[in-house]
Motif scaffolding. Structure first.
Motif, PDB file in Angstrom:
ATOM      1  N   ILE A 150     -25.513   6.939   7.019  1.00 50.03           N
ATOM      2  CA  ILE A 150     -24.935   8.269   6.776  1.00 50.03           C
ATOM      3  C   ILE A 150     -25.095   8.668   5.309  1.00 50.03           C
ATOM      4  O   ILE A 150     -24.388   9.534   4.802  1.00 50.03           O
ATOM      5  CB  ILE A 150     -23.448   8.328   7.185  1.00 50.03           C
ATOM      6  N   GLY A 151     -26.039   8.002   4.631  1.00 49.15           N
ATOM      7  CA  GLY A 151     -26.397   8.410   3.268  1.00 49.15           C
ATOM      8  C   GLY A 151     -25.667   7.708   2.153  1.00 49.15           C
ATOM      9  O   GLY A 151     -25.821   8.083   0.984  1.00 49.15           O
ATOM     10  N   LEU A 152     -24.869   6.693   2.484  1.00 45.11           N
ATOM     11  CA  LEU A 152     -24.165   5.940   1.442  1.00 45.11           C
ATOM     12  C   LEU A 152     -24.964   4.678   1.134  1.00 45.11           C
ATOM     13  O   LEU A 152     -24.695   3.590   1.656  1.00 45.11           O
ATOM     14  CB  LEU A 152     -22.747   5.594   1.903  1.00 45.11           C
ATOM     15  N   ASP A 153     -25.967   4.834   0.291  1.00 39.64           N
ATOM     16  CA  ASP A 153     -26.871   3.737  -0.016  1.00 39.64           C
ATOM     17  C   ASP A 153     -26.279   2.800  -1.067  1.00 39.64           C
ATOM     18  O   ASP A 153     -25.530   3.214  -1.956  1.00 39.64           O
ATOM     19  CB  ASP A 153     -28.211   4.280  -0.532  1.00 39.64           C
ATOM     20  N   GLU A 154     -26.657   1.550  -0.948  1.00 40.40           N
ATOM     21  CA  GLU A 154     -26.366   0.537  -1.982  1.00 40.40           C
ATOM     22  C   GLU A 154     -24.875   0.358  -2.276  1.00 40.40           C
ATOM     23  O   GLU A 154     -24.511  -0.035  -3.380  1.00 40.40           O
ATOM     24  CB  GLU A 154     -27.099   0.897  -3.291  1.00 40.40           C
ATOM     25  N   ILE A 155     -24.014   0.657  -1.345  1.00 41.69           N
ATOM     26  CA  ILE A 155     -22.601   0.380  -1.609  1.00 41.69           C
ATOM     27  C   ILE A 155     -22.313  -1.101  -1.356  1.00 41.69           C
ATOM     28  O   ILE A 155     -23.004  -1.755  -0.584  1.00 41.69           O
ATOM     29  CB  ILE A 155     -21.665   1.256  -0.753  1.00 41.69           C
ATOM     30  N   LYS A 156     -21.306  -1.604  -2.039  1.00 46.49           N
ATOM     31  CA  LYS A 156     -20.910  -2.996  -1.885  1.00 46.49           C
ATOM     32  C   LYS A 156     -19.504  -3.050  -1.301  1.00 46.49           C
ATOM     33  O   LYS A 156     -18.678  -2.192  -1.604  1.00 46.49           O
ATOM     34  CB  LYS A 156     -20.953  -3.713  -3.238  1.00 46.49           C
ATOM     35  N   PRO A 157     -19.233  -4.063  -0.473  1.00 44.53           N
ATOM     36  CA  PRO A 157     -17.900  -4.131   0.133  1.00 44.53           C
ATOM     37  C   PRO A 157     -16.825  -4.330  -0.922  1.00 44.53           C
ATOM     38  O   PRO A 157     -17.032  -5.009  -1.933  1.00 44.53           O
ATOM     39  CB  PRO A 157     -17.988  -5.348   1.064  1.00 44.53           C
ATOM     40  N   VAL A 158     -15.691  -3.723  -0.686  1.00 47.93           N
ATOM     41  CA  VAL A 158     -14.554  -3.860  -1.595  1.00 47.93           C
ATOM     42  C   VAL A 158     -13.289  -3.843  -0.744  1.00 47.93           C
ATOM     43  O   VAL A 158     -13.229  -3.146   0.271  1.00 47.93           O
ATOM     44  CB  VAL A 158     -14.544  -2.738  -2.654  1.00 47.93           C
ATOM     45  N   TRP A 159     -12.300  -4.631  -1.154  1.00 46.23           N
ATOM     46  CA  TRP A 159     -11.059  -4.734  -0.379  1.00 46.23           C
ATOM     47  C   TRP A 159      -9.863  -4.488  -1.293  1.00 46.23           C
ATOM     48  O   TRP A 159      -9.795  -5.036  -2.393  1.00 46.23           O
ATOM     49  CB  TRP A 159     -10.897  -6.121   0.226  1.00 46.23           C
ATOM     50  N   ASP A 160      -8.940  -3.689  -0.837  1.00 46.95           N
ATOM     51  CA  ASP A 160      -7.675  -3.525  -1.539  1.00 46.95           C
ATOM     52  C   ASP A 160      -6.570  -3.493  -0.491  1.00 46.95           C
ATOM     53  O   ASP A 160      -6.391  -2.495   0.209  1.00 46.95           O
ATOM     54  CB  ASP A 160      -7.663  -2.236  -2.366  1.00 46.95           C
ATOM     55  N   PHE A 161      -5.833  -4.597  -0.389  1.00 46.33           N
ATOM     56  CA  PHE A 161      -4.775  -4.692   0.609  1.00 46.33           C
ATOM     57  C   PHE A 161      -3.459  -4.094   0.120  1.00 46.33           C
ATOM     58  O   PHE A 161      -2.465  -4.108   0.853  1.00 46.33           O
ATOM     59  CB  PHE A 161      -4.573  -6.152   1.024  1.00 46.33           C
ATOM     60  N   CYS A 162      -3.481  -3.568  -1.109  1.00 47.55           N
ATOM     61  CA  CYS A 162      -2.312  -2.848  -1.641  1.00 47.55           C
ATOM     62  C   CYS A 162      -1.019  -3.659  -1.463  1.00 47.55           C
ATOM     63  O   CYS A 162      -0.005  -3.136  -0.991  1.00 47.55           O
ATOM     64  CB  CYS A 162      -2.169  -1.486  -0.971  1.00 47.55           C
ATOM     65  N   LEU A 163      -1.073  -4.924  -1.813  1.00 43.80           N
ATOM     66  CA  LEU A 163       0.118  -5.767  -1.703  1.00 43.80           C
ATOM     67  C   LEU A 163       1.203  -5.250  -2.636  1.00 43.80           C
ATOM     68  O   LEU A 163       0.965  -5.005  -3.818  1.00 43.80           O
ATOM     69  CB  LEU A 163      -0.232  -7.221  -2.044  1.00 43.80           C
ATOM     70  N   THR A 164       2.401  -5.090  -2.098  1.00 40.43           N
ATOM     71  CA  THR A 164       3.505  -4.557  -2.882  1.00 40.43           C
ATOM     72  C   THR A 164       4.153  -5.658  -3.718  1.00 40.43           C
ATOM     73  O   THR A 164       3.940  -6.855  -3.484  1.00 40.43           O
ATOM     74  CB  THR A 164       4.576  -3.928  -1.973  1.00 40.43           C
ATOM     75  N   LYS A 165       4.946  -5.249  -4.674  1.00 38.83           N
ATOM     76  CA  LYS A 165       5.661  -6.212  -5.517  1.00 38.83           C
ATOM     77  C   LYS A 165       6.543  -7.113  -4.663  1.00 38.83           C
ATOM     78  O   LYS A 165       6.622  -8.332  -4.886  1.00 38.83           O
ATOM     79  CB  LYS A 165       6.499  -5.474  -6.556  1.00 38.83           C
ATOM     80  N   ASN A 166       7.201  -6.542  -3.672  1.00 41.25           N
ATOM     81  CA  ASN A 166       8.063  -7.327  -2.780  1.00 41.25           C
ATOM     82  C   ASN A 166       7.271  -8.363  -1.992  1.00 41.25           C
ATOM     83  O   ASN A 166       7.722  -9.503  -1.802  1.00 41.25           O
ATOM     84  CB  ASN A 166       8.820  -6.409  -1.814  1.00 41.25           C
ATOM     85  N   GLU A 167       6.092  -7.978  -1.542  1.00 42.43           N
ATOM     86  CA  GLU A 167       5.259  -8.905  -0.778  1.00 42.43           C
ATOM     87  C   GLU A 167       4.774 -10.065  -1.656  1.00 42.43           C
ATOM     88  O   GLU A 167       4.753 -11.224  -1.225  1.00 42.43           O
ATOM     89  CB  GLU A 167       4.070  -8.159  -0.173  1.00 42.43           C
ATOM     90  N   LEU A 168       4.406  -9.753  -2.884  1.00 44.35           N
ATOM     91  CA  LEU A 168       3.945 -10.792  -3.801  1.00 44.35           C
ATOM     92  C   LEU A 168       5.087 -11.717  -4.210  1.00 44.35           C
ATOM     93  O   LEU A 168       4.908 -12.926  -4.338  1.00 44.35           O
ATOM     94  CB  LEU A 168       3.291 -10.149  -5.026  1.00 44.35           C
ATOM     95  N   THR A 169       6.266 -11.136  -4.405  1.00 45.64           N
ATOM     96  CA  THR A 169       7.442 -11.947  -4.746  1.00 45.64           C
ATOM     97  C   THR A 169       7.787 -12.899  -3.603  1.00 45.64           C
ATOM     98  O   THR A 169       8.106 -14.075  -3.826  1.00 45.64           O
ATOM     99  CB  THR A 169       8.649 -11.044  -5.059  1.00 45.64           C
ATOM    100  N   LYS A 170       7.702 -12.395  -2.365  1.00 42.18           N
ATOM    101  CA  LYS A 170       7.982 -13.243  -1.196  1.00 42.18           C
ATOM    102  C   LYS A 170       6.973 -14.392  -1.127  1.00 42.18           C
ATOM    103  O   LYS A 170       7.344 -15.545  -0.812  1.00 42.18           O
ATOM    104  CB  LYS A 170       7.902 -12.397   0.076  1.00 42.18           C
ATOM    105  N   ALA A 171       5.717 -14.116  -1.447  1.00 36.29           N
ATOM    106  CA  ALA A 171       4.698 -15.169  -1.430  1.00 36.29           C
ATOM    107  C   ALA A 171       5.012 -16.242  -2.463  1.00 36.29           C
ATOM    108  O   ALA A 171       4.883 -17.446  -2.184  1.00 36.29           O
ATOM    109  CB  ALA A 171       3.325 -14.562  -1.700  1.00 36.29           C
ATOM    110  N   GLU A 172       5.434 -15.826  -3.636  1.00 32.71           N
ATOM    111  CA  GLU A 172       5.795 -16.787  -4.680  1.00 32.71           C
ATOM    112  C   GLU A 172       6.984 -17.642  -4.251  1.00 32.71           C
ATOM    113  O   GLU A 172       7.030 -18.851  -4.524  1.00 32.71           O
ATOM    114  CB  GLU A 172       6.107 -16.048  -5.976  1.00 32.71           C
TER     115      GLU A 172
END
Length: 351
Positions: A150-172
């Motif tokens: 669809i004309g989007l040449d040479e793009i590279k995959p990128v991920w942003d799961f938008c982890l919230t501060k609360n989610e990161l604190t829970k992981a810690e």
């Protein structure tokens, strides 16, 4: 003023690892142009990974509850929801007949499917355009070819799961350590792709001796909890067994706080790679050139090539061949995984 927004619908229902890779495509397309709007038809079982703790969808999700409703009821509900929706493009990046049937509910000027090498289950009858054959056999490279179409040449995959501060604190809080964290996610969706209890426990012991805190990860499935319990029982130290104790978002956050991950061909492997966390992928059944950790092919351990060559009695193996030997993963040696561990530490962790 003319509206130049391109409305795109991505159809990828499952599996979770493929959905994670699909999200890499979606984020890449949105990053490529502010005039791109994306909706995603996804199996409802996996949608929660893409909704943050505040209830915000990371992308417009159209959930298909096939497991509970069946294909017919899902078709009816999806057609009703999308009755007045029009897209410029449908990217049908799943070749199953279920996905193709549901694609009939999606109105789009251009419906794009796979090239002849990758198309299966009659997908070609449900699309009006196919992608160019990608040179790289990796699943994600195939996804990126849809963007190119669809004309989007040479793009590279990128991920942003938008982890919230609360989610990161829970992981810690779940990890509860100041040490380097070595996560083992030992189970794939199919047990045939799992390594051995002795293998996992030996590497856990090795990591512990190298100064890592060892964490076991997995879903609430009984077979995964048993596998983690069996590994834990063989250790001479107390590991942190989080199997069955995290949601998908919590798992994502825990992996983001890890130093290194060990996993067979599984969703957790792709989740680590997507977040740029070094992951040692283990392979014997499927070709890692097709399904390996996209960002960390350099530290994988694979016996796939040997196993496939033995079965076919030839060296020229098709990139999509599936090894039949149900014990193939047992041929991955502990010493080779230790070497991969040392390489990962020296290349990605040690300063």
């Amino acid at each position: 003023m003319q509206n130049n927004t391109r409305n795109i619908c991505v159809l990828r229902l499952s599996a979770l690892g493929d959905c994670i890779n699909a999200y890499g495509l979606i984020c890449a397309m949105k990053k490529a142009s502010e005039n791109i709007s994306v909706s995603w038809v996804i199996d409802s079982r996996f949608a929660s990974l893409f909704v943050d703790s505040n209830g915000n969808e990371l992308v417009d999700l159209i959930k298909a509850d096939i497991k509970n409703q069946g294909i017919l009821k899902t078709f009816v509900s999806l057609r009703k929801r999308l009755k007045h929706k029009r897209y410029d493009y449908l990217l049908n990046i799943q070749t199953s007949i279920k996905a193709s049937i549901l694609s009939l509910c999606i109105k789009a000027k251009t419906k794009i499917g796979y090239d002849k090498q990758r198309s299966r289950e009659g997908q070609r009858f449900f699309v009006n355009k196919i992608i160019d054959t990608p040179q790289d056999p990796h699943v994600l490279s195939g996804f990126l070819s849809f963007a190119k179409s669809i004309g989007l040449d040479e793009i590279k995959p990128v991920w942003d799961f938008c982890l919230t501060k609360n989610e990161l604190t829970k992981a810690e809080e779940l990890l509860n350590t100041d040490k380097k964290v070595f996560c083992i996610s030992p189970a794939s969706a199919k047990s045939i792709k799992n390594w051995t209890v002795d293998g996992y426990s030996a590497i856990a012991q090795y990591a512990h001796e190298k100064g890592f805190d060892v964490v076991l990860l997995g879903s609430n499935a009984e077979k995964e909890k048993k596998l983690c319990s069996d590994i834990e029982s063989k250790l001479s130290f107390k590991c942190n067994n989080l199997c069955g104790k995290t949601s998908l978002r919590e798992l994502c956050a825990v992996v983001s706080k890890s130093s290194l991950v060990l996993s067979p061909d599984s969703a957790c492997m792709h989740l680590a790679s997507a977040q740029n966390i070094p992951v040692i992928g283990l392979f014997a059944i499927h070709n890692p050139n097709r399904v390996g950790a996209y960002n960390f092919r350099d530290i994988e351990v694979s016996v796939y090539e040997q196993e496939a060559a033995k079965e076919l009695k030839e060296d020229n193996v098709s990139w999509r061949y599936r090894v039949k030997n149900e014990n193939a993963m047992k041929n991955i040696s502990i010493s080779d995984v230790k070497k991969a561990f040392d390489l990962a530490v020296s290349k990605y962790i040690e300063v």
